[in-house]
Design a protein around this motif. Sequence first.
Motif, PDB file in Angstrom:
ATOM      1  N   GLY A 150       1.488  38.003  -9.931  1.00 29.12           N
ATOM      2  CA  GLY A 150       1.872  38.093 -11.342  1.00 29.12           C
ATOM      3  C   GLY A 150       2.133  36.727 -11.947  1.00 29.12           C
ATOM      4  N   TYR A 258       8.499  37.726 -17.992  1.00 35.28           N
ATOM      5  CA  TYR A 258       8.149  38.582 -16.858  1.00 35.28           C
ATOM      6  C   TYR A 258       8.937  39.886 -16.964  1.00 35.28           C
ATOM      7  CZ  TYR A 258       6.089  39.111 -12.189  1.00 35.28           C
ATOM      8  OH  TYR A 258       5.302  39.494 -11.125  1.00 35.28           O
ATOM      9  N   VAL A 275       4.437  39.399 -18.150  1.00 35.96           N
ATOM     10  CA  VAL A 275       3.792  40.024 -16.991  1.00 35.96           C
ATOM     11  C   VAL A 275       4.413  41.396 -16.770  1.00 35.96           C
ATOM     12  CG1 VAL A 275       3.330  39.861 -14.522  1.00 35.96           C
ATOM     13  CG2 VAL A 275       3.349  37.784 -15.928  1.00 35.96           C
ATOM     14  N   PRO A 277       4.893  44.446 -14.333  1.00 35.75           N
ATOM     15  CA  PRO A 277       4.723  44.781 -12.914  1.00 35.75           C
ATOM     16  C   PRO A 277       4.231  46.196 -12.656  1.00 35.75           C
ATOM     17  CG  PRO A 277       7.043  44.816 -13.500  1.00 35.75           C
ATOM     18  CD  PRO A 277       6.312  44.341 -14.726  1.00 35.75           C
ATOM     19  N   CYS A 307      -0.046  43.217 -10.710  1.00 38.32           N
ATOM     20  CA  CYS A 307       0.623  43.200 -12.005  1.00 38.32           C
ATOM     21  C   CYS A 307      -0.410  43.005 -13.115  1.00 38.32           C
ATOM     22  CB  CYS A 307       1.651  42.073 -12.054  1.00 38.32           C
ATOM     23  SG  CYS A 307       2.937  42.188 -10.780  1.00 38.32           S
TER      24      CYS A 307
END
Length: 325
Positions: A150, A258, A275, A277, A307
């Motif tokens: 990721g 993230y 990002v 997941p 991801c």
Amino acid sequence: MSIATVSKALNGKEKVKAETRERVLAAAEQLSFRPNALARSLLAGQTRTVGLLTSDSVGRFGIPVLLGAEDAFGAGEMAVMLCDARGDAIREQHYIRTLLARRVDGLIVVGESTDPRPSISRDLPVPVVYAYAPSDDPDDVSFIPDDVGGAMLAVRHLLATGRRRIAHITGPTHYKAATDRAEGVRRVLAEAGLEQVGETLYGAWSQRWGRQAAEMLLMTHPEVDAVFCGSDQIAAGFIETARERGRSLPADIAVVGYDDWEVLSAETRPLLTSVNPNLERLGHTAAQHLFAAIDGKATPGVHAMPCQLVIRDSTAPPPAPAPRD
């Protein structure tokens, strides 16, 4: 008709005439008859019930995993029993005993971080699959997000937008997620022949830390043109301070977060590239592998799930330089 003939017709067995089967099904429809799921399960040696055991008292990461698993179980017509141990080992053991007393066919254990957790599988009579937090036993079946991959997606995207002076701000050093994401940054910059701007800044998973780190980074490395943050919370804090210090985002500095937590990623200005997941997919996959384990087809090991990078306004390419006269 005999009980045996009716049973064969209802269960789709062979050696039943088509005409007989149609008469049985028509009678069942008229009587609103449904096969007894408990009786079927007892004959098969299964209860068609599974346990979901979570330790994520906050639910920020556990809930998406649980939703994905429950979706898969629903499609497989499995009943689900959810227990929240709240990070308490004694409570967890109590729930394990309770679930086994209810004769569950298997368990999914959902953690609150990607740090390995103690295995509970060794003395249990049913299969166990671990989601988000892997088991510390390599012979168990575990599913985690690919945090290294990721982070690599994030940094490659920044490079593709023309950024070259990239810094990294992330969470505490004792979290595997933080060190994995830092490793992803290192790999991509090494591949590109570039050096990271400053050292990786480790701190809390919080907006406050994002603001503090922004102050330090912009003071010591004003040349930075991109920052990859280890969480959306950190990214939101960084953006707030960067704008207060007169930096234009993304013209001066591009930012990637993230987790793709919409509470933040869709509310920051500019909208935050992040990002994702894919935790619901992770939970769904874990449930599918529990089905396989119940059927004796376990897939031991730690499986890293890919991801996805969700691109938004915070990483628009920098403006082209004005032409000279």
